[in-house]
Scaffold this motif. Structure first.
Motif, PDB file in Angstrom:
ATOM      1  N   UNK A 117      18.413  -1.593  -2.168  1.00 40.72           N
ATOM      2  CA  UNK A 117      18.781  -0.198  -2.411  1.00 40.72           C
ATOM      3  C   UNK A 117      17.558   0.606  -2.865  1.00 40.72           C
ATOM      4  N   UNK A 118      16.754  -0.005  -3.733  1.00 42.18           N
ATOM      5  CA  UNK A 118      15.560   0.688  -4.220  1.00 42.18           C
ATOM      6  C   UNK A 118      14.584   0.937  -3.070  1.00 42.18           C
ATOM      7  N   UNK A 119      14.432  -0.091  -2.206  1.00 43.35           N
ATOM      8  CA  UNK A 119      13.539   0.073  -1.052  1.00 43.35           C
ATOM      9  C   UNK A 119      14.081   1.153  -0.117  1.00 43.35           C
ATOM     10  N   UNK A 120      15.403   1.125   0.137  1.00 47.13           N
ATOM     11  CA  UNK A 120      16.037   2.132   1.006  1.00 47.13           C
ATOM     12  C   UNK A 120      15.794   3.533   0.486  1.00 47.13           C
ATOM     13  N   UNK A 176      14.219   5.922   3.059  1.00 49.06           N
ATOM     14  CA  UNK A 176      15.082   6.966   3.616  1.00 49.06           C
ATOM     15  C   UNK A 176      15.091   8.214   2.748  1.00 49.06           C
ATOM     16  N   UNK A 177      15.144   7.971   1.450  1.00 42.44           N
ATOM     17  CA  UNK A 177      15.225   9.104   0.533  1.00 42.44           C
ATOM     18  C   UNK A 177      13.889   9.732   0.226  1.00 42.44           C
ATOM     19  N   UNK A 178      12.813   9.042   0.608  1.00 43.31           N
ATOM     20  CA  UNK A 178      11.484   9.589   0.389  1.00 43.31           C
ATOM     21  C   UNK A 178      11.062   9.643  -1.063  1.00 43.31           C
ATOM     22  N   UNK A 179      11.706   8.823  -1.922  1.00 41.42           N
ATOM     23  CA  UNK A 179      11.366   8.882  -3.350  1.00 41.42           C
ATOM     24  C   UNK A 179      10.262   7.904  -3.743  1.00 41.42           C
ATOM     25  N   UNK A 200       0.842  -1.207   0.000  1.00 37.22           N
ATOM     26  CA  UNK A 200       0.000   0.000   0.000  1.00 37.22           C
ATOM     27  C   UNK A 200       0.877   1.259   0.000  1.00 37.22           C
ATOM     28  N   UNK A 201       1.979   1.199   0.754  1.00 36.31           N
ATOM     29  CA  UNK A 201       2.892   2.344   0.842  1.00 36.31           C
ATOM     30  C   UNK A 201       3.771   2.485  -0.403  1.00 36.31           C
ATOM     31  N   UNK A 202       3.705   1.495  -1.283  1.00 42.21           N
ATOM     32  CA  UNK A 202       4.512   1.548  -2.502  1.00 42.21           C
ATOM     33  C   UNK A 202       5.978   1.214  -2.272  1.00 42.21           C
ATOM     34  N   UNK A 203       6.283   0.588  -1.126  1.00 42.58           N
ATOM     35  CA  UNK A 203       7.683   0.252  -0.829  1.00 42.58           C
ATOM     36  C   UNK A 203       8.113  -1.003  -1.565  1.00 42.58           C
ATOM     37  N   UNK A 204       7.172  -1.922  -1.753  1.00 41.92           N
ATOM     38  CA  UNK A 204       7.442  -3.158  -2.496  1.00 41.92           C
ATOM     39  C   UNK A 204       6.360  -3.293  -3.568  1.00 41.92           C
ATOM     40  N   UNK A 205       6.704  -4.001  -4.620  1.00 41.90           N
ATOM     41  CA  UNK A 205       5.752  -4.073  -5.735  1.00 41.90           C
ATOM     42  C   UNK A 205       4.682  -5.154  -5.569  1.00 41.90           C
ATOM     43  N   UNK A 206       4.749  -5.922  -4.484  1.00 41.05           N
ATOM     44  CA  UNK A 206       3.680  -6.892  -4.219  1.00 41.05           C
ATOM     45  C   UNK A 206       3.823  -8.208  -4.936  1.00 41.05           C
ATOM     46  N   UNK A 207       4.962  -8.442  -5.581  1.00 41.51           N
ATOM     47  CA  UNK A 207       5.164  -9.742  -6.239  1.00 41.51           C
ATOM     48  C   UNK A 207       6.185 -10.576  -5.467  1.00 41.51           C
ATOM     49  N   UNK A 208       6.240 -11.849  -5.739  1.00 38.48           N
ATOM     50  CA  UNK A 208       7.237 -12.808  -5.261  1.00 38.48           C
ATOM     51  C   UNK A 208       7.468 -12.739  -3.740  1.00 38.48           C
ATOM     52  N   UNK A 209       6.412 -12.925  -2.963  1.00 34.11           N
ATOM     53  CA  UNK A 209       6.559 -12.783  -1.507  1.00 34.11           C
ATOM     54  C   UNK A 209       7.589 -13.717  -0.864  1.00 34.11           C
ATOM     55  N   UNK A 210       7.875 -14.868  -1.495  1.00 33.47           N
ATOM     56  CA  UNK A 210       8.778 -15.830  -0.859  1.00 33.47           C
ATOM     57  C   UNK A 210      10.209 -15.760  -1.397  1.00 33.47           C
ATOM     58  N   UNK A 211      10.477 -14.821  -2.322  1.00 36.26           N
ATOM     59  CA  UNK A 211      11.836 -14.718  -2.870  1.00 36.26           C
ATOM     60  C   UNK A 211      12.746 -13.923  -1.936  1.00 36.26           C
TER      61      UNK A 211
END
Ligand SMILES: [Zn+2]
Length: 214
Positions: free
Chosen positions: A204-207, A211-214, A185-196
């Motif tokens: 880095x993208x999540x960080x 942290x970067x607020x992007x 919901x927060x857009x931090x993860x794309x919602x695919x491959x929950x077990x990978x």
């Protein structure tokens, strides 16, 4: 399960190893039709002088081992469809009918899953001998309108998914469900491959998002 490579010679009678190049697209499942032969018996039969038939296969599997008799990139005569896709574009696996049936099937499922996985294929690549020529083969999976065949495919799928069914593999575990939905919901993860696993670049993208607020 032991995997033995014991190729029959190119000079084997009755053209049983024609040496034709093959780029396999399917895996074809058989059972031997012989209630007493082991994998070693079947391999020996291919080079037995009293064998007069043009019939062969790539791999035979029994309760304890698998034997490869023809390289997997060469044609074997197992599908009964002449120069059709069964013979010319599929790897033929014979399941022995002797010994411990449960164990044999387990070995066949593992072997099949391994071959699919190595090629990046799914269970949609699996065929019965029956699919190519109408023969009742693999006959050990035929009773109850091929219920055993449907189960075989499900078992291979389970093996491919690392012991989990596809539907559970694509769902987060109960304990992670809240956090998973929130991150999506927060857009931090794309919602695919929950077990990978998370790679360093994905982290880095999540960080950057957190942290970067992007
Ligand atoms: Zn068959």
């Amino acid at each position: 399960m032991q995997y033995i490579v014991d190729h029959i010679p190119r000079t084997t009678p009755c053209n049983r190893r024609p040496g034709l190049a093959m780029s396999p697209q399917y895996i074809t499942i058989h059972s031997t039709g012989n209630p007493s032969s082991t994998a070693r018996n079947e391999r020996a039969w291919l080079t037995n002088p009293s064998n007069k038939v043009t019939a062969s296969w790539h791999i035979v599997v029994d309760e304890k081992e698998a034997i490869e008799a023809i390289p997997l990139n060469e044609v074997a005569w197992h599908a009964g469809d002449g120069s059709g896709q069964g013979n010319r574009a599929s790897i033929g696996i014979e399941m022995c009918e002797s010994g411990n049936r449960v164990k044999t099937l387990e070995n066949a499922v593992k072997l099949t899953a391994k071959l699919l996985k190595e090629r990046g294929w799914g269970v949609d690549r699996l065929r019965r001998h029956h699919d190519w020529s109408g023969k009742i083969c693999p006959r050990i999976l035929q009773p109850n309108n091929w219920a055993g065949w449907e189960q075989f495919k499900r078992d291979v799928q389970k093996e491919l998914s690392g012991g989990e069914t596809v539907s559970t593999k694509n769902q987060p575990s109960p304990w992670a469900k809240d956090a998973w939905e929130w991150a999506k919901k927060e857009g931090l993860l794309d919602g695919t491959r929950p077990k990978d696993n998370l790679t360093r670049e994905e982290f880095a993208v999540v960080l950057q998002k957190v942290v970067g607020g992007k």
